[in-house]
Every structure is written in C-alpha cells, then in structure tokens.
Design a protein around this motif. Structure first.
Motif, PDB file in Angstrom:
ATOM      1  N   UNK A 692      39.408  52.534  21.981  1.00  0.00           N
ATOM      2  CA  UNK A 692      38.002  52.325  22.321  1.00  0.00           C
ATOM      3  C   UNK A 692      37.761  50.882  22.748  1.00  0.00           C
ATOM      4  N   UNK A 693      38.330  49.947  21.978  1.00  0.00           N
ATOM      5  CA  UNK A 693      38.136  48.534  22.276  1.00  0.00           C
ATOM      6  C   UNK A 693      38.701  48.194  23.650  1.00  0.00           C
ATOM      7  N   UNK A 694      39.928  48.695  23.914  1.00  0.00           N
ATOM      8  CA  UNK A 694      40.569  48.407  25.211  1.00  0.00           C
ATOM      9  C   UNK A 694      39.731  48.948  26.351  1.00  0.00           C
ATOM     10  N   UNK A 695      39.208  50.147  26.145  1.00  0.00           N
ATOM     11  CA  UNK A 695      38.414  50.779  27.200  1.00  0.00           C
ATOM     12  C   UNK A 695      37.120  50.024  27.430  1.00  0.00           C
ATOM     13  N   UNK A 696      36.583  49.578  26.313  1.00  0.00           N
ATOM     14  CA  UNK A 696      35.352  48.783  26.403  1.00  0.00           C
ATOM     15  C   UNK A 696      35.639  47.534  27.225  1.00  0.00           C
ATOM     16  N   UNK A 697      36.782  46.902  26.925  1.00  0.00           N
ATOM     17  CA  UNK A 697      37.144  45.670  27.640  1.00  0.00           C
ATOM     18  C   UNK A 697      37.394  45.932  29.109  1.00  0.00           C
TER      19      UNK A 697
END
Ligand code: C2E
Ligand code: CA
Ligand code: CA
Length: 727
Positions: A692-697
């Motif tokens: 999720x974090x990577x996608x957010x980034x």
C-alpha cells in the motif's frame, strides 16, 4: 476443348487394328471372291460353250458323212449303173454324165473313182472332169485300210464304207459304196471324195452357226480359237480343225465388269464413309471419355481437396488418418495427429479483408507443405484450422521439433496488400496408439490438446496427456451445471469487493465478482468457470444477470461506483451497448454509477470497433476501466487511442513490489502516463501495508485487495460500510 493431339497414340492404333483392318479385310475378301467367282463363271461358261459347239461341229461332220454316203448310195443302187458296168465296153459318156459330172455338180464330190472287182480303177473324175487312172495312185495307199475291209468275201463285211480320211495333207470325206443292188452285186465300187476345205467348212459353219471354222492340220492355234481333232472311225486322225468359239463368259464379263466395278466402288465408298463416321464417333467417344475422366478426376480432387489451398480436406484427412491408423496397428508404429489453429486470424480478415485473409491461408499452406515429409499429409479443415498426419514416428522429439518449426515458420511475417502482417499458430497433438487407435478418438484428443495450447497463451503446442481429457470432461459437466445454476438461480451469486481511496480508509466503490457454490464440487473459482461460460456462450446471460445485480446494489448506494467485469465475448456481441443501457434503465439505476471493466484483449481484436463501442458506452454514461493492465500486449501508447476512465494495474505488478527490482519504477511510469491522460489509476491485489505504501508513493489513486477486504455477499455491504465509518 480436347483435340486429336491430346488423344493417346493408342487410340489411332486401336482404331486401325479393330476397325480399319477388319473392314478392309472384309472388303478385300468380298472383292476377291466376287472377282474370282465372276471370272470362274465366265471361264466355265466359255468352256461349256466350246464343248457345246464342239458337239455341234461333230454332229455336223457326222451328218455330212451320212449325207455323203447317201449321195453315193443314190447312185450305186441305181440299176442302170450296174448294168452299164456289166457291158464289155464301158459307156464312158454315160458314166461322165451320170456319175462323174453328176456327183460333182449335184453333191460337190471332188474326186470320184470306179473300181472294178480287182480294185483297179476303171474310171476317175476330178471336179467333174474325167482324169487319167494315174491319179488313183495318190489315193491308193491312203484308202487301203478302208478298201481292205470292203474286199472281204461278198456278203460278209459291210457293203459300204464311209469315213474321214487324210489325203495329201487334206482332210476329206470318203465314201466307198458297192455298185448294184443287194442281191445283184456287180463287184464294182464307187469311191466319192469330198475335201473338207473352206467351201465345205463354210457351209457347215453357216448351217451350225460356228464362226470361222477352218482346217489347221497339225498347226498351233491362236489362244482365242478352239480346236477339234477329227478322227476317222479306224483311228488315225484326219486332221485338226479350229474355230472361233462363242464366248458367253467374255460377253458376261464385258457386261459385268463395269457393273461390278461400280458396285465395288460404291461399297468401298460406303465402307470408307462408314469408317470415317466410325472414326469420328469413336473420336468423339474417346474425347468425351477423356473429358469425363478429367472431370471425374477433378471431381475426385474437389471432393477430397480444399479449393483454396489444394490441401487435403476433411474427408481426405479422415480417410488418410484411418488408413494410417490401420497401418500403424499392423506395423506397430506410431502415428501423430496435429491440429493447428491460427492465432489472431480474425484480425487479419478484419483489417485486410477476406481476400488478403485467403492469401495468408494459402501462404500458410505453402509453408506447412514445405516443412513436411513426403509421407506426411497436411489438410485444411476449417477457416484457419489445419491438420497434419505424421506416420511412422520414431520418438516424441520428432513431433516436438516439427511443432517448434511450424510455430517459428508460421510466425514469420506475411506480406499482405504491400504491408507486413503476423499471425501465430497453436498446435495440439495426439499420438496413436497410446492416445487412441480410433480416428475420432484421436481427433478429439488432439483437439483437447489444441484447446490447452490456446488456453495457455497462444503460439504454443501441447501434446495430449490424460489429465487434459479429464479436465475436458469436467468442463462439459461444469458447463451443464452452470447453465442450470443460472436458470434455477441456485448457487450462483455476485459478491462485492471494496475499492479504497489511496488512504485505504474510504470505500469508494465495489467490484462485482461472481461466486459459484457447486452442490457437489463446492466453491468453483470464476477463473475456472468463466472461460467455460465464454466457450458455451453462457457468459452473455450471466453478464446481464451480474449487471442487474450490480444495479440493485448501486441503487442502494448511489454514492458508490459499482464495477462490473465485462467479458470480451460480451463486448463484441451485437447490440451490447444498447443492451446494457436498457438493463440499467429497466433497473432504474444510473449508468454513471456503473464502471465497466474491460481487458486489453477486446481492444486488440478490432481497434476501430472497440473504440466505437467504448465511445458509445461512455456516451451512455458508463465509466470504462482497463482491467489487468500490464498483463497483455500492454503498450502505454495504446492507451492514447482509447478513451477510458481508469486503468487497473494487475495484481501481479502489485505483488512483485519489493520482489522484482524495477516493479516500482514500472508502476510509477504507468501512473505518470495515466495521470497525464487524465485517468484514475487503481492497483489491484494489495495484500500488505508495504505494498500500500509503495503504491501510495507511486501515485496510485485507488487500492483494492485482501488487505482491505475480500469480496463479500451483498447483504454484508451495509455492515462493511458501517464499520468503515465507525473505524
Ligand atoms: P479480476 O477482474 O481481476 O478480479 C479480481 C480478482 O482478484 C478477483 O478474483 C478477486 O477475488 C481477486 N483479488 C482481489 N484482491 C486480491 C488480493 O489481494 N490478492 C489476490 N490474490 N487476489 C485478490 P475472482 O473473484 O476469483 O475473479 C477472478 C476473475 O474472474 C476476475 O478477475 C474477473 O476477470 C473474472 N470475474 C469475476 N466475476 C466476473 C463477472 O461477473 N463477469 C466477468 N466477465 N468476469 C468475472
Ligand atoms: Ca476486474
Ligand atoms: Ca483485475
């Protein structure tokens, strides 16, 4: 048309042998026998005529002999004659008048002698004139035999004698008659000689209608004359006569020859005409036989060959395969059956037209034929389906090598309408005897292997294995069960998986996902039954039903977007846009709250039409999401052609985050491009907060995955929404 030159040389020879020679032989035999019989008849009748005339002549001679004797008799029986001779002094005057002169004048006796009882001449005449007794010496020897008989004692021999004699190289009629009556014989004899000279003969000939009767003595005669030997009664020949015989045969010939010639000419002409007719008839017959043979061969060829490529057609393949299987069984060898199906051929037809499509098929046929051995059979059994029968397989590797070569060869570019085009091919193979020894069984199994090859991504080959068959049988069962599940509304449900905003807290929508609980098999995942529904066409009904269900949910939560998956089959079905519009309307829902998820496949099949459909859908209010982005041919460039609203990055990308090195970079660039085109970017399959974090980034807009929730039944939606709000 055929001409004479196309006929086999044997035709001419056969005609000559069987028609010309026999007919000519018959003609020759008829001619020869007719001529021979006519000439024979002519000759025979000539001969008969000669014999007849000979008889006539003989009769005439013998008549004149009798006459000659009678003439003499008439005088010797005259009593004064014998009385005159009794006188001591012969009255020569009387004798001249009544004998010599009279016999000559009256009967033409040329030499006349009176002999006394001692056979001494007492008087003689020649041509009526008295002559010296000296002349008698000319006759004495010649007539001796006849006179001798006469000189027998009186009364014992015949009184008279008459015969043909030869005197001085002349034939003559000689009669000797005793002078005096029967009981008063004087002993004197009268000899009368008449020469058978021209005068005599002419008279005789005239009387008997004989031509040119003449004396020839011993001489030869010309061939047109007939000859008669006149024999005296005592034996010696008096000489030969010749005459020009009647020739009725020659007359007949004269009459018949022109007639016969005409008849022969006519029959020959008729025969020649007949032969000509026969020749023409047989020629025509032979030609039509030839044509018939040709068209039969053509029909035969057509019956067993594909018109477009000239390859074997299904009928011939069936026959060859049956034969090959029989041979394989006998010789314990292996036979392979390969089924080929071109990938993306429809595309070619749509883009370049059917003629180009045909050209490509022909080129494929050429390439295939070039790859195969003489003993292999290649056939075309459908639009873009080919079959290869390979006999005498030594090892499996042979088939695999061939399949690889076929795939490589057929995927080389084709030149169509001046530009390059590509197709691929999928191959399924089955092997006899291990996979089956019956043609139909082998066909079915090769077909299953082909299906698997296509299913596993195109451009592949698969050899049949038993597990495939089982899966096929299962598929058929599943298809039947799916149909009844849909009809009876049992076991089939639509569940909903939430889509979250990028914070992961807010539900922005739901994706409708099919769930099927099979009574015996339990839960069957959509990845298994959706392809079956697509194969059987059932997906159309199922898809409509899912949309209705989604509409119900959308009506309840109009603030949320409900995403519905659309199969390429639905997308391409006629009237699809209108159909979907009608369903949404009839359910009272708003198309603007419905998002349709399509895959790249539909765009590639037919770009122009896909574009038109997408535009129509958007005009109807639907939003379009490009599902599973990154799995297919995905070219970012592609996107610019299609006015979609969203891309959903496939879960394989999400799940490679942190595993594959450049996955984050790829996602970033996709997001950047998507944003540049004004699209929403959703990431699927988010299972961890790290992802999720990577996608957010990376800049994604929405998230979907088990991290938030699996798909839930519709009655759980409210609860989920409540929970989220509470959370
Ligand atoms: P899809 O459209 O890509 O649907 C998403 C699939 O990913 C769903 O599988 C879903 O359960 C699964 N998924 C969601 N989050 C996660 C996650 O975090 N991890 C993993 N591993 N998977 C996740 P599902 O329900 O099995 O559906 C499979 C495919 O079946 C769908 O792929 C879709 O293509 C098709 N499908 C499902 N329902 C329908 C339908 O109503 N109509 C059509 N045409 N196709 C459908
Ligand atoms: Ca989907
Ligand atoms: Ca997806």
């Amino acid at each position: 048309m055929f001409n004479k030159d196309q006929l086999p040389e044997s035709f001419r020879r056969e005609f000559i042998r069987e028609v010309f020679f026999p007919l000519a032989l018959v003609l020759v035999i008829v001619w020869a026998s007719a001529s021979i019989s006519v000439f024979w008849a002519a000759k025979h009748s000539n001969h008969e005529a000669v014999l007849q005339q000979e008889n006539i002549i003989k009769t005439a001679f013998s008549q004149s002999m009798t006459e000659h004797q009678r003439q003499l008799h008439s005088l010797t029986n005259w009593p004064p004659f014998s009385r005159i001779l009794q006188q001591p002094q012969l009255d020569m005057r009387w004798l001249d008048d009544n004998v010599g002169h009279w016999l000559y004048q009256m009967f033409g006796h040329q030499d006349i002698f009176i002999l006394n009882p001692q056979d001494r001449v007492v008087a003689g005449w020649q041509n009526g004139q008295r002559i010296t007794n000296q002349r008698w010496s000319l006759f004495e020897d010649a007539l001796a035999p006849w006179l001798l008989r006469q000189s027998q004692p009186h009364g014992s021999g015949t009184k008279d004698n008459v015969d043909f004699v030869r005197i001085d190289q002349r034939a003559a009629l000689m009669a000797a008659s005793a002078i005096g009556s029967e009981n008063a014989e004087s002993g004197y004899r009268l000899i009368g000689i008449k020469y058978l000279d021209d005068g005599f003969l002419n008279a005789l000939a005239q009387r008997s209608l004989i031509n040119h009767l003449h004396y020839i003595g011993e001489n030869a005669i010309p061939p047109d004359q007939a000859r008669l030997q006149l024999r005296s009664r005592l034996g010696p020949s008096a000489g030969d006569f010749a005459w020009l015989p009647e020739r009725p045969g020659a007359r007949m010939l004269k009459l018949l020859i022109p007639l016969m010639t005409a008849v022969l000419l006519v029959t020959t002409l008729v025969c020649a005409g007949m032969m000509l007719r026969l020749w023409r008839l047989r020629l025509r017959l032979a030609q039509s036989m030839l044509r018939l043979g040709a068209s039969e061969a053509q029909a035969q060829h057509l019956a067993f060959h594909d018109v477009l490529t000239g390859l074997a057609n299904r009928a011939l393949i069936d026959e060859r395969l049956t034969q090959a299987l029989a041979r394989a069984t006998r010789s314990h060898s292996q036979t392979a059956l390969l089924l080929l199906d071109l990938d993306r051929f429809k595309n070619i037809n749509d883009t370049y037209g059917h003629h180009a499509g045909d050209d490509l098929i022909i080129e494929v046929a050429h390439r295939l034929s070039a790859l195969l051995r003489e003993s292999d059979t290649v056939g075309r059994i459908g639009g873009d389906e080919f079959v290869i029968v390979m006999e005498d397989i030594q090892q499996l590797a042979d088939i695999e090598t061939l399949c690889q070569r076929i795939i490589a060869t057929l995927s080389m570019p084709y030149t169509l309408l001046g530009s390059e085009a590509w197709v691929g091919v999928s191959i399924g193979a089955a092997l006899a005897p291990q996979d089956g020894t019956e043609r139909q069984e082998l066909m079915r199994k090769a077909d299953i292997a082909l299906y698997e090859a296509k299913n596993d991504g195109r451009g592949q080959y698969r050899l049949f294995v038993r597990a495939m068959d089982e899966s096929v049988q299962t598929r058929q069962q599943i298809a039947a069960d799916l149909r009844s599940a849909l009809q009876q509304q049992q076991g089939l449900e639509v569940w909903y998986q939430p889509l979250m905003d990028i914070s992961g807290n807010q539900i922005v929508g739901f994706e409708a996902l099919l769930r099927w609980h099979h009574a015996q098999r339990g839960a069957i995942p959509p990845s298994e039954f959706i392809p079956i529904a697509e194969e059987t066409g059932l997906i159309l009904q199922i898809g409509e039903w899912v949309l209705r269900e989604a509409c119900h949910v959308s009506l309840r939560w109009p603030a949320l977007t409900i995403a519905v998956n659309v199969s390429p089959l639905q997308f391409r079905a006629a009237g699809f846009v209108q159909h979907f519009q009608e369903i949404v309307q009839s359910e009272g829902a708003d198309a603007r709250n419905i998002e349709l998820e399509i895959t790249e496949g539909v765009l590639i099949e037919d770009e122009r039409e896909a574009r038109a459909i997408i535009i129509a859908l958007r005009e109807a209010g639907f939003r379009i999401a490009l599902d599973d982005f990154g799995t297919g041919y995905s070219s970012l460039n592609y996107l610019s052609h299609f006015p979609v609203d969203k891309i959903k990055i496939d879960r394989s990308f999400t799940q490679s985050l942190g595993v594959a090195e450049n996955s984050a970079a790829i996602i970033e660039s996709v997001v950047r491009l998507g944003h540049a085109m004004g699209l929403t970017v959703t990431a699927e399959g988010v299972e961890t907060s790290g992802q999720m974090t990577a996608l957010k980034e990376a800049g994604c807009n929405q998230l979907q995955g088990y991290l938030f929730s699996q798909a839930v039944p519709p009655d759980k939606i409210a609860l989920m929404l409540d929970k989220r709000k509470a959370g």
